[in-house]
Scaffold this active site. Structure first.
Site, PDB file in Angstrom:
ATOM      1  N   HIS A  75      10.010  12.533  -0.079  1.00 19.18           N
ATOM      2  CA  HIS A  75      10.230  13.587   0.918  1.00 19.18           C
ATOM      3  C   HIS A  75      11.576  13.380   1.612  1.00 19.18           C
ATOM      4  CE1 HIS A  75       6.008  15.395   1.448  1.00 19.18           C
ATOM      5  NE2 HIS A  75       6.106  14.839   0.263  1.00 19.18           N
ATOM      6  N   TYR A 200       4.652  19.037  11.297  1.00 20.95           N
ATOM      7  CA  TYR A 200       4.226  18.517  12.603  1.00 20.95           C
ATOM      8  C   TYR A 200       4.172  19.721  13.532  1.00 20.95           C
ATOM      9  CZ  TYR A 200       5.408  13.785  10.945  1.00 20.95           C
ATOM     10  OH  TYR A 200       5.459  12.596  10.262  1.00 20.95           O
ATOM     11  N   PRO A 292      -0.393   6.525  15.619  1.00 16.35           N
ATOM     12  CA  PRO A 292      -0.049   6.865  14.235  1.00 16.35           C
ATOM     13  C   PRO A 292       0.987   7.965  14.057  1.00 16.35           C
ATOM     14  CG  PRO A 292      -2.163   7.821  14.829  1.00 16.35           C
ATOM     15  CD  PRO A 292      -1.737   6.974  15.985  1.00 16.35           C
ATOM     16  N   LYS A 296       4.302   4.437  11.522  1.00 12.37           N
ATOM     17  CA  LYS A 296       5.054   3.177  11.483  1.00 12.37           C
ATOM     18  C   LYS A 296       4.193   1.947  11.164  1.00 12.37           C
ATOM     19  CE  LYS A 296       9.077   4.708  12.456  1.00 12.37           C
ATOM     20  NZ  LYS A 296       9.892   4.833  11.265  1.00 12.37           N
ATOM     21  N   TYR A 384      12.920   7.816  12.459  1.00 10.36           N
ATOM     22  CA  TYR A 384      11.810   8.245  11.599  1.00 10.36           C
ATOM     23  C   TYR A 384      11.818   7.485  10.270  1.00 10.36           C
ATOM     24  CZ  TYR A 384       8.643  11.585   9.274  1.00 10.36           C
ATOM     25  OH  TYR A 384       7.591  12.171   8.602  1.00 10.36           O
TER      26      TYR A 384
HETATM   27  C1  PHB Z   1      -0.319  10.583   6.874  1.00  8.56           C
HETATM   28  O1  PHB Z   1      -0.191  11.283   5.851  1.00  8.56           O
HETATM   29  O2  PHB Z   1      -1.299   9.855   7.034  1.00  8.56           O
HETATM   30  C2  PHB Z   1       0.718  10.649   7.933  1.00  8.56           C
HETATM   31  C3  PHB Z   1       1.948  11.190   7.639  1.00  8.56           C
HETATM   32  C4  PHB Z   1       2.916  11.255   8.615  1.00  8.56           C
HETATM   33  C5  PHB Z   1       2.640  10.768   9.886  1.00  8.56           C
HETATM   34  C6  PHB Z   1       1.417  10.212  10.184  1.00  8.56           C
HETATM   35  C7  PHB Z   1       0.445  10.131   9.198  1.00  8.56           C
HETATM   36  O3  PHB Z   1       3.604  10.866  10.827  1.00  8.56           O
END
Ligand code: PHB
Ligand code: APR
Length: 390
Positions: A75, A200, A292, A296, A384
């Site tokens: 990604h 997000y 979460p 990280k 990030y």
């Molecule tokens: C996930 O796919 O579990 C996931 C992806 C991005 C995040 C948090 C969790 O920022």
């Protein structure tokens, strides 16, 4: 009672313990890994699924990335949705680094496959204890027999609820804790993700995240009340809420399907300083927890064990203890950067229960600035992808 001897006793067969075992094996250092759950349980446990480039490179160097390189999607950006906006954040263009979507359970499976039959890895160990930080001993029960393992070093990779951290004298450890007034409900859905990149979404009803595990499986999260249980979230309510929060007026793009797994995760920040005492060290979730939001946790765990494996190799092969002495200092710089960023991103995207309308507008202004400023996006991207200076 059986008495064994090893260089490094490792408590916990999560990603941290298993990768440490692998790195030590490659350095010719023997270790024993002891896990209290079954192999099936740890291989099926659904956790995060975003690997930073540094983590992927480490897994490649450790020779355990064949499946990852075949199956994981790379990604280079994600979408940020709030109020009436949907903005792509091209973090790879801005930071020079991509991320890989590959479930933690898959990392764990690859590491177990690389070790089983080659080096000691014991599942379903009962009553694991760690004693005497200067000359550490691991004790547990395996298939009804008591086992004692005398170790040069014990590493607690046994997560936040493990036994290693509490075995250290409390006077030597300082802890930092924060609990957030919300939790995440995560669902794994047997349906192809309708979009290629993560979304997000910041909504006045709360945060949600559209993620994925494979071309067939989607992973979605909803901010929920910390006192909620799974019974509060029947399928209909989950889908209705996801549709509402992920909509921006630009269309829904949400493919429904059977929910094959679900769980509610508390959100906390936690750091233990130092990350060890004498010859007992902590790595991964045993030493620190992040909420979460920025994914990280797994990446920090991997970075700890890289530092620790090198320090242990220096000690065992050259008698040089400087890496071990500096282990906490080296790791905590990165850990605190990630703690702060995870807290900041959590605050940016979540609705706080006591949030006043003014604070909601402040968050909106911060989001618009992030979405509209190249400088803000670049700073965000470095954090990030895990390359920010610490
Ligand atoms: C996930 O796919 O579990 C996931 C992806 C991005 C995040 C948090 C969790 O920022
Ligand atoms: N004895 C033996 N094993 C134990 C004990 C114990 N008393 N307590 C816990 N364990 C095991 C757990 O069953 C688990 O398999 O330790 C392992 C810890 O693994 P994780 O919790 O996955 O922690 P870690 O390896 O540090 O990986 C960090 O996990 O929690 C996620 O988001 C976090 O992705 C991050 C990653």
């Amino acid at each position: 009672m059986a008495v064994w001897r090893t260089r490094v006793g490792i408590v916990g067969a999560g990603p941290a313990g298993l990768l440490l075992g692998r790195l030590l094996e490659l350095a010719g250092i023997d270790s024993v890994i002891v896990e209290h759950r079954s192999r099936d349980y740890v291989e099926k446990r659904v956790r995060a699924g975003l690997l930073e480039q540094g983590t992927v490179e480490l897994l490649r160097d450790a020779g355990v990335a064949d499946r990852l390189d075949r199956l994981a999607a790379v990604h280079t950006g994600f979408e940020l949705r709030f109020v009436d906006e949907a903005v792509r954040l091209p973090f790879a263009d801005l930071s020079g680094r991509a991320v890989w979507m590959y479930g933690q359970a898959e990392v764990v499976k690859d590491l177990i496959a690389a070790r089983l039959g080659k080096a000691p890895l014991h599942f379903e160990a009962r009553d694991v204890t760690v004693t005497d930080p200067e000359n550490p001993v691991l004790r547990f029960e395996l298939d009804g027999e008591r086992v004692e393992v005398r170790c040069d070093v014990v590493v607690g990779c046994d997560g936040y609820h493990g036994v290693t951290r509490p075995s250290l004298p409390t006077s030597t450890v300082r802890t930092y804790r924060h609990t957030y007034p919300f939790a995440w409900l995560g669902v794994l859905v047997d349906a192809p993700p309708a979009i290629k990149e993560l979304v997000y979404a910041c909504h006045e009803r709360g945060f949600s995240l559209y993620s994925m595990r494979s071309p067939e499986v989607s992973r979605l999260y909803l901010q929920v009340d910390p006192t909620d249980t799974l019974a509060d979230w029947p399928d209909d309510r989950v889908w209705e809420e996801l549709h509402t929060r992920l909509a921006t007026g630009l269309g829904h793009e949400l493919t429904e399907g059977p929910i094959i797994e679900r769980g509610i995760t508390a959100m906390r920040s936690f750091v233990s300083e130092p990350m060890g005492h004498h010859n007992v060290f902590l790595a991964g979730d045993a030493a620190h927890i992040v909420p979460p939001t920025a994914a990280k946790g797994l990446n920090l765990a991997m970075s700890d064990v890289r530092v620790l494996a090198e320090a242990l190799a220096d000690w065992f092969t050259k008698g040089d203890r400087s890496g071990l002495d500096g282990y906490t200092r080296t790791c905590l710089r990165r850990v605190w950067r990630a703690e702060e960023f995870s807290d900041w991103m959590t605050g940016l995207l979540h609705r706080f229960p006591d949030e006043q309308n003014m604070q909601f507008r402040f968050r909106e202004a911060r989001l618009r600035y992030l979405a509209g400023s190249q400088a803000a996006m670049t700073s965000f991207s470095e954090n990030y992808v895990g390359s920010a200076a610490a």
